[in-house]
Design a protein around this motif. Structure first.
Motif, mmCIF file in Angstrom:
data_model
loop_
_atom_site.group_PDB
_atom_site.id
_atom_site.type_symbol
_atom_site.label_atom_id
_atom_site.label_comp_id
_atom_site.label_asym_id
_atom_site.label_seq_id
_atom_site.Cartn_x
_atom_site.Cartn_y
_atom_site.Cartn_z
ATOM 1 N N ASP A 1 -9.083 -7.419 5.347
ATOM 2 C CA ASP A 1 -8.350 -7.384 6.482
ATOM 3 C C ASP A 1 -7.671 -6.010 6.714
ATOM 4 O O ASP A 1 -7.134 -5.850 7.840
ATOM 5 N N GLY A 2 -7.960 -4.951 5.983
ATOM 6 C CA GLY A 2 -7.166 -3.565 6.323
ATOM 7 C C GLY A 2 -6.142 -3.235 5.635
ATOM 8 O O GLY A 2 -5.699 -2.015 5.626
ATOM 9 N N ASN A 3 -5.330 -4.133 5.020
ATOM 10 C CA ASN A 3 -3.900 -4.049 4.451
ATOM 11 C C ASN A 3 -4.135 -3.147 3.165
ATOM 12 O O ASN A 3 -5.137 -3.699 2.283
ATOM 13 N N VAL A 4 -3.103 -2.353 2.988
ATOM 14 C CA VAL A 4 -3.130 -1.359 1.560
ATOM 15 C C VAL A 4 -1.891 -1.461 1.064
ATOM 16 O O VAL A 4 -0.619 -1.362 1.863
ATOM 17 N N SER A 5 -1.751 -1.846 -0.138
ATOM 18 C CA SER A 5 -0.302 -1.824 -0.908
ATOM 19 C C SER A 5 -0.725 -0.610 -1.819
ATOM 20 O O SER A 5 -1.797 -0.514 -2.527
ATOM 21 N N VAL A 6 0.454 0.083 -2.263
ATOM 22 C CA VAL A 6 0.475 1.039 -3.022
ATOM 23 C C VAL A 6 1.547 0.855 -4.160
ATOM 24 O O VAL A 6 2.700 0.377 -3.877
ATOM 25 N N ILE A 7 0.942 1.143 -5.532
ATOM 26 C CA ILE A 7 1.965 0.619 -6.558
ATOM 27 C C ILE A 7 1.858 2.201 -7.520
ATOM 28 O O ILE A 7 0.915 2.538 -7.882
ATOM 29 N N ASN A 8 3.277 2.357 -7.813
ATOM 30 C CA ASN A 8 3.274 3.626 -8.679
ATOM 31 C C ASN A 8 3.308 2.899 -10.212
ATOM 32 O O ASN A 8 3.953 1.955 -10.247
ATOM 33 N N PHE A 9 2.726 3.815 -11.215
ATOM 34 C CA PHE A 9 2.914 3.198 -12.482
ATOM 35 C C PHE A 9 3.276 4.382 -13.215
ATOM 36 O O PHE A 9 2.788 5.708 -12.998
#
Length: 393
Positions: free
Chosen positions: A214-222
């Protein structure tokens, strides 16, 4: 062997080589070019490419041999007929076996050679090719992938590295993973390394972007992240052999514990019967080529060139055999069809040769092919005239 038989054998043999070598070279080149990405994308040397090209050749030879023999027989006999040599042989009272025996002898030698290549050389060559592919992809990240170059590791999986350090250390990692249709993953990391087993890529100081349909983007730092490579390396360096890679003895007595055989035993049955019928095709093709072009006739007679008729029969028969062999996977009744194709064709050709009759195509097919052939010649002549027949101004 009589002098006349030696003469015929030499002429047909020379024409066979003339027809075989160019066709073999063209098909071999196209097959090699289709696989050139395997070498270029994995950073292999020119030596690996030459080895791969050489290993492809045995799989082409048995396919080309029967058709080259058809061309050699029909072209040689047609030339001898146009030069009135066949008429002179008949007028001298020579038996027809003088013409048939050297050609069938050559066909038998080619059949034995085809059997050897198809059942001994080709399986070993295919095994070598599969082993090369397995070794090529065994350690892509740690030793093969070039710096600052995108590489495709798997369908939907791409990797780029900025710098390769000592050992297995990598700098500037970028990984794009689109294998799961539910989401796309993009990994960035300052540095990373492949573990000693080659099954895990450990990335440090980075982030992962997850994009849903659906176009949603999540960003996770590691700080540290482990990327699993076991799906690509579980058979690391080990080639998985198929039915076409096995020798004839294995097909006769397959190993019940073989993983591929337990999954698809029907493919081994189909491959066995294909091997037992394909090698005899040169003799079968020689028989109907003799039935088509082996009699003396007036070269002023308006007719389709014997080579066209013989090649049409050859392609039709080869297609029928190929279709029957493929159907054996799902329907064992096609085994009888596969064996009937060369047997029936040989019997028909022998009957025509024994009755001194010419094997011809049905008139409606012959007329259509003749019309098509005539139009092609007219177009070729017209094109040649336009190219070389300009007028001076």
């Amino acid at each position: 062997m009589k002098l006349l038989e030696t003469y015929i054998l030499r002429r047909v043999g020379q024409m066979f080589l003339v027809a075989l070598l160019p066709v073999l070279a063209i098909i071999w080149t196209t097959q090699v070019l289709q696989r050139i990405n395997l070498v270029t994308d994995s950073g292999q040397s020119i030596g690996s490419f030459a080895k791969l090209a050489t290993m492809i050749l045995p799989s082409i030879i048995p396919v080309v041999l029967p058709f080259a023999l058809v061309i050699a027989i029909t072209q040689t006999l047609t030339t001898m007929n146009n030069d009135s040599e066949l008429t002179v042989i008949d007028a001298a009272g020579a038996r027809r076996s003088v013409l048939i025996r050297p050609i069938l002898l050559l066909a038998a030698v080619i059949s034995v050679f085809s059997f050897f290549v198809d059942n001994v050389v080709e399986p070993r060559a295919k095994t070598v090719v599969r082993q090369m592919i397995a070794e090529t992809y065994a350690d892509l990240l740690s030793s093969v992938i070039e710096e600052k170059t995108f590489r495709k590791l798997d369908e939907g999986l791409y990797v780029q590295i900025s710098q390769r350090m000592a050992g297995r250390m990598l700098k500037g990692l970028f990984v794009a993973d689109e294998r799961d249709p539910a989401y796309e993953l993009i990994y960035y990391a300052k540095e990373g390394a492949v573990d000693d087993t080659g099954t895990t890529l450990i990335m440090h100081q980075g982030e992962v972007h997850r994009k849903t349909p659906d176009g949603n983007v999540s960003v996770i730092n590691f700080d540290s992240y482990s990327f699993d490579l076991s799906d690509m390396t579980e058979n690391r360096g080990q080639a998985t052999l198929r039915a076409s890679d096995r020798d004839l003895w294995f097909l006769f007595n397959p190993d019940p514990a073989d993983k591929d055989y337990t999954i698809r035993p029907q493919s081994y049955r189909a491959e066995l019967h294909r091997r037992l019928t394909d090698w005899i095709l040169p003799v079968v093709f020689a028989l109907f080529s003799l039935a088509i072009a082996g009699d003396a006739r007036s070269h002023r007679e308006a007719r389709l060139h014997p080579m066209v008729s013989a090649l049409a029969y050859a392609f039709a028969m080869r297609w029928a055999a190929f279709y029957a062999a493929n159907q054996i996977d799902t329907d064992p009744e096609y085994i009888a069809v596969l064996y009937a194709i060369p047997i029936v064709s040989s019997i028909i050709s022998i009957v025509f040769l024994g009755l001194h009759k010419r094997l011809v195509m049905p008139s409606f097919i012959r007329d259509r092919i003749s019309s098509f052939w005539r139009r092609m010649q007219e177009r070729l002549l017209a094109a040649t005239g336009r190219t070389g027949g300009g007028t001076a101004q």
